[in-house]
Design a protein around this motif. Structure first.
Motif, PDB file in Angstrom:
ATOM      1  N   TRP A  36      -7.183   1.074  -7.451  1.00 13.09           N
ATOM      2  CA  TRP A  36      -6.019   1.233  -6.584  1.00 13.09           C
ATOM      3  C   TRP A  36      -6.084   0.280  -5.396  1.00 13.09           C
ATOM      4  CZ3 TRP A  36      -1.419   2.609  -7.424  1.00 13.09           C
ATOM      5  CH2 TRP A  36      -1.125   3.563  -8.386  1.00 13.09           C
ATOM      6  N   LEU A  37      -7.282  -0.012  -4.926  1.00 14.16           N
ATOM      7  CA  LEU A  37      -7.428  -1.004  -3.861  1.00 14.16           C
ATOM      8  C   LEU A  37      -6.957  -2.368  -4.353  1.00 14.16           C
ATOM      9  CD1 LEU A  37      -8.391  -1.819  -1.033  1.00 14.16           C
ATOM     10  CD2 LEU A  37     -10.689  -2.088  -1.992  1.00 14.16           C
ATOM     11  N   TRP A  38      -7.349  -2.721  -5.570  1.00 12.55           N
ATOM     12  CA  TRP A  38      -6.920  -3.998  -6.153  1.00 12.55           C
ATOM     13  C   TRP A  38      -5.395  -4.040  -6.285  1.00 12.55           C
ATOM     14  CZ3 TRP A  38      -4.723  -5.116 -11.021  1.00 12.55           C
ATOM     15  CH2 TRP A  38      -4.631  -6.476 -11.300  1.00 12.55           C
ATOM     16  N   VAL A  39      -4.797  -2.948  -6.756  1.00 11.43           N
ATOM     17  CA  VAL A  39      -3.339  -2.888  -6.897  1.00 11.43           C
ATOM     18  C   VAL A  39      -2.674  -3.037  -5.535  1.00 11.43           C
ATOM     19  CG1 VAL A  39      -1.410  -1.332  -7.447  1.00 11.43           C
ATOM     20  CG2 VAL A  39      -3.330  -1.551  -9.029  1.00 11.43           C
ATOM     21  N   SER A  40      -3.204  -2.360  -4.529  1.00 10.51           N
ATOM     22  CA  SER A  40      -2.589  -2.440  -3.201  1.00 10.51           C
ATOM     23  C   SER A  40      -2.702  -3.847  -2.615  1.00 10.51           C
ATOM     24  CB  SER A  40      -3.201  -1.399  -2.263  1.00 10.51           C
ATOM     25  OG  SER A  40      -4.580  -1.617  -2.085  1.00 10.51           O
ATOM     26  N   ILE A  41      -3.771  -4.557  -2.954  1.00 10.45           N
ATOM     27  CA  ILE A  41      -3.907  -5.951  -2.503  1.00 10.45           C
ATOM     28  C   ILE A  41      -2.869  -6.831  -3.212  1.00 10.45           C
ATOM     29  CG2 ILE A  41      -5.427  -7.975  -2.568  1.00 10.45           C
ATOM     30  CD1 ILE A  41      -7.772  -5.991  -2.079  1.00 10.45           C
ATOM     31  N   VAL A  42      -2.722  -6.617  -4.522  1.00 13.22           N
ATOM     32  CA  VAL A  42      -1.729  -7.387  -5.289  1.00 13.22           C
ATOM     33  C   VAL A  42      -0.321  -7.115  -4.764  1.00 13.22           C
ATOM     34  CG1 VAL A  42      -0.658  -7.626  -7.575  1.00 13.22           C
ATOM     35  CG2 VAL A  42      -3.147  -7.565  -7.356  1.00 13.22           C
ATOM     36  N   TRP A  43      -0.031  -5.863  -4.423  1.00 10.15           N
ATOM     37  CA  TRP A  43       1.287  -5.500  -3.891  1.00 10.15           C
ATOM     38  C   TRP A  43       1.461  -5.912  -2.430  1.00 10.15           C
ATOM     39  CZ3 TRP A  43       1.681   0.277  -5.778  1.00 10.15           C
ATOM     40  CH2 TRP A  43       1.947   0.283  -7.150  1.00 10.15           C
ATOM     41  N   LYS A  44       0.386  -6.345  -1.798  1.00 11.99           N
ATOM     42  CA  LYS A  44       0.390  -6.728  -0.379  1.00 11.99           C
ATOM     43  C   LYS A  44       0.877  -5.581   0.513  1.00 11.99           C
ATOM     44  CE  LYS A  44       0.999 -11.531  -1.568  1.00 11.99           C
ATOM     45  NZ  LYS A  44       1.884 -12.640  -1.673  1.00 11.99           N
ATOM     46  N   ASP A  45       0.392  -4.383   0.199  1.00  8.85           N
ATOM     47  CA  ASP A  45       0.756  -3.184   0.951  1.00  8.85           C
ATOM     48  C   ASP A  45      -0.415  -2.840   1.876  1.00  8.85           C
ATOM     49  OD1 ASP A  45       1.305  -0.595   1.859  1.00  8.85           O
ATOM     50  OD2 ASP A  45       2.361  -0.070   0.005  1.00  8.85           O
ATOM     51  N   ARG A  46      -0.277  -3.203   3.155  1.00 10.81           N
ATOM     52  CA  ARG A  46      -1.389  -3.028   4.105  1.00 10.81           C
ATOM     53  C   ARG A  46      -1.795  -1.579   4.292  1.00 10.81           C
ATOM     54  NH1 ARG A  46       0.516  -6.537   9.085  1.00 10.81           N
ATOM     55  NH2 ARG A  46       2.473  -5.626   8.420  1.00 10.81           N
ATOM     56  N   ALA A  47      -0.833  -0.667   4.262  1.00 11.01           N
ATOM     57  CA  ALA A  47      -1.169   0.750   4.430  1.00 11.01           C
ATOM     58  C   ALA A  47      -2.036   1.250   3.264  1.00 11.01           C
ATOM     59  CB  ALA A  47       0.097   1.586   4.540  1.00 11.01           C
ATOM     60  N   LEU A  48      -1.660   0.865   2.050  1.00  8.41           N
ATOM     61  CA  LEU A  48      -2.456   1.260   0.891  1.00  8.41           C
ATOM     62  C   LEU A  48      -3.820   0.583   0.882  1.00  8.41           C
ATOM     63  CD1 LEU A  48      -0.011   1.470  -2.165  1.00  8.41           C
ATOM     64  CD2 LEU A  48      -1.280   3.311  -1.068  1.00  8.41           C
ATOM     65  N   VAL A  49      -3.874  -0.656   1.337  1.00  9.63           N
ATOM     66  CA  VAL A  49      -5.158  -1.351   1.414  1.00  9.63           C
ATOM     67  C   VAL A  49      -6.094  -0.607   2.366  1.00  9.63           C
ATOM     68  CG1 VAL A  49      -6.313  -3.461   2.200  1.00  9.63           C
ATOM     69  CG2 VAL A  49      -4.264  -3.628   0.793  1.00  9.63           C
ATOM     70  N   MET A  50      -5.561  -0.218   3.515  1.00  4.70           N
ATOM     71  CA  MET A  50      -6.386   0.518   4.486  1.00  4.70           C
ATOM     72  C   MET A  50      -6.820   1.869   3.927  1.00  4.70           C
ATOM     73  SD  MET A  50      -6.964  -1.273   7.144  1.00  4.70           S
ATOM     74  CE  MET A  50      -7.554  -0.020   8.239  1.00  4.70           C
ATOM     75  N   LEU A  51      -5.896   2.603   3.346  1.00  2.00           N
ATOM     76  CA  LEU A  51      -6.195   3.923   2.812  1.00  2.00           C
ATOM     77  C   LEU A  51      -7.251   3.858   1.708  1.00  2.00           C
ATOM     78  CD1 LEU A  51      -5.378   6.961   2.742  1.00  2.00           C
ATOM     79  CD2 LEU A  51      -3.779   6.319   0.941  1.00  2.00           C
ATOM     80  N   ASN A  52      -7.037   2.961   0.754  1.00  2.00           N
ATOM     81  CA  ASN A  52      -7.980   2.842  -0.359  1.00  2.00           C
ATOM     82  C   ASN A  52      -9.304   2.216   0.076  1.00  2.00           C
ATOM     83  OD1 ASN A  52      -6.388   3.965  -2.509  1.00  2.00           O
ATOM     84  ND2 ASN A  52      -5.104   2.161  -2.343  1.00  2.00           N
ATOM     85  N   GLY A  53      -9.248   1.305   1.034  1.00  2.00           N
ATOM     86  CA  GLY A  53     -10.481   0.705   1.542  1.00  2.00           C
ATOM     87  C   GLY A  53     -11.370   1.730   2.233  1.00  2.00           C
ATOM     88  N   VAL A  54     -10.770   2.552   3.078  1.00  2.00           N
ATOM     89  CA  VAL A  54     -11.537   3.597   3.767  1.00  2.00           C
ATOM     90  C   VAL A  54     -12.044   4.628   2.764  1.00  2.00           C
ATOM     91  CG1 VAL A  54     -11.359   5.493   5.421  1.00  2.00           C
ATOM     92  CG2 VAL A  54     -10.411   3.254   5.988  1.00  2.00           C
ATOM     93  N   GLY A  55     -11.200   5.002   1.811  1.00  2.00           N
ATOM     94  CA  GLY A  55     -11.624   5.954   0.783  1.00  2.00           C
ATOM     95  C   GLY A  55     -12.781   5.427  -0.035  1.00  2.00           C
TER      96      GLY A  55
END
Length: 70
Positions: A36-55
């Motif tokens: 999901w972190l990879w997907v959020s990076i591909v989508w360029k969604d900073r909120a998801l990147v932060m959420l998945n990165g912290v998780g």
């Protein structure tokens, strides 16, 4: 009673099974959140990147604690 003699062995076996399931759960969670972190990076969604990165950091910390026995 003869069942009292087997209680520690049964308890040890149950704990071993629980530990093996715990590491399986932790491993699949790490893989899932990493994807999901990879997907959020591909989508360029900073909120998801932060959420998945912290998780992912929390899960990796739990893996470290589990593997070091702490």
């Amino acid at each position: 009673d003869h069942r009292d003699l087997h209680y520690p062995l049964r308890r040890q076996r149950q704990m071993c099974i629980r530990d093996s399931l715990q590491i399986y759960d932790l491993g699949t969670s790490i893989v899932g959140i990493a994807l999901w972190l990879w997907v959020s990076i591909v989508w360029k969604d900073r909120a998801l990147v932060m959420l998945n990165g912290v998780g992912l950091l929390f899960l990796l910390r739990n893996l470290f604690v589990y593997l070091t026995g702490g």
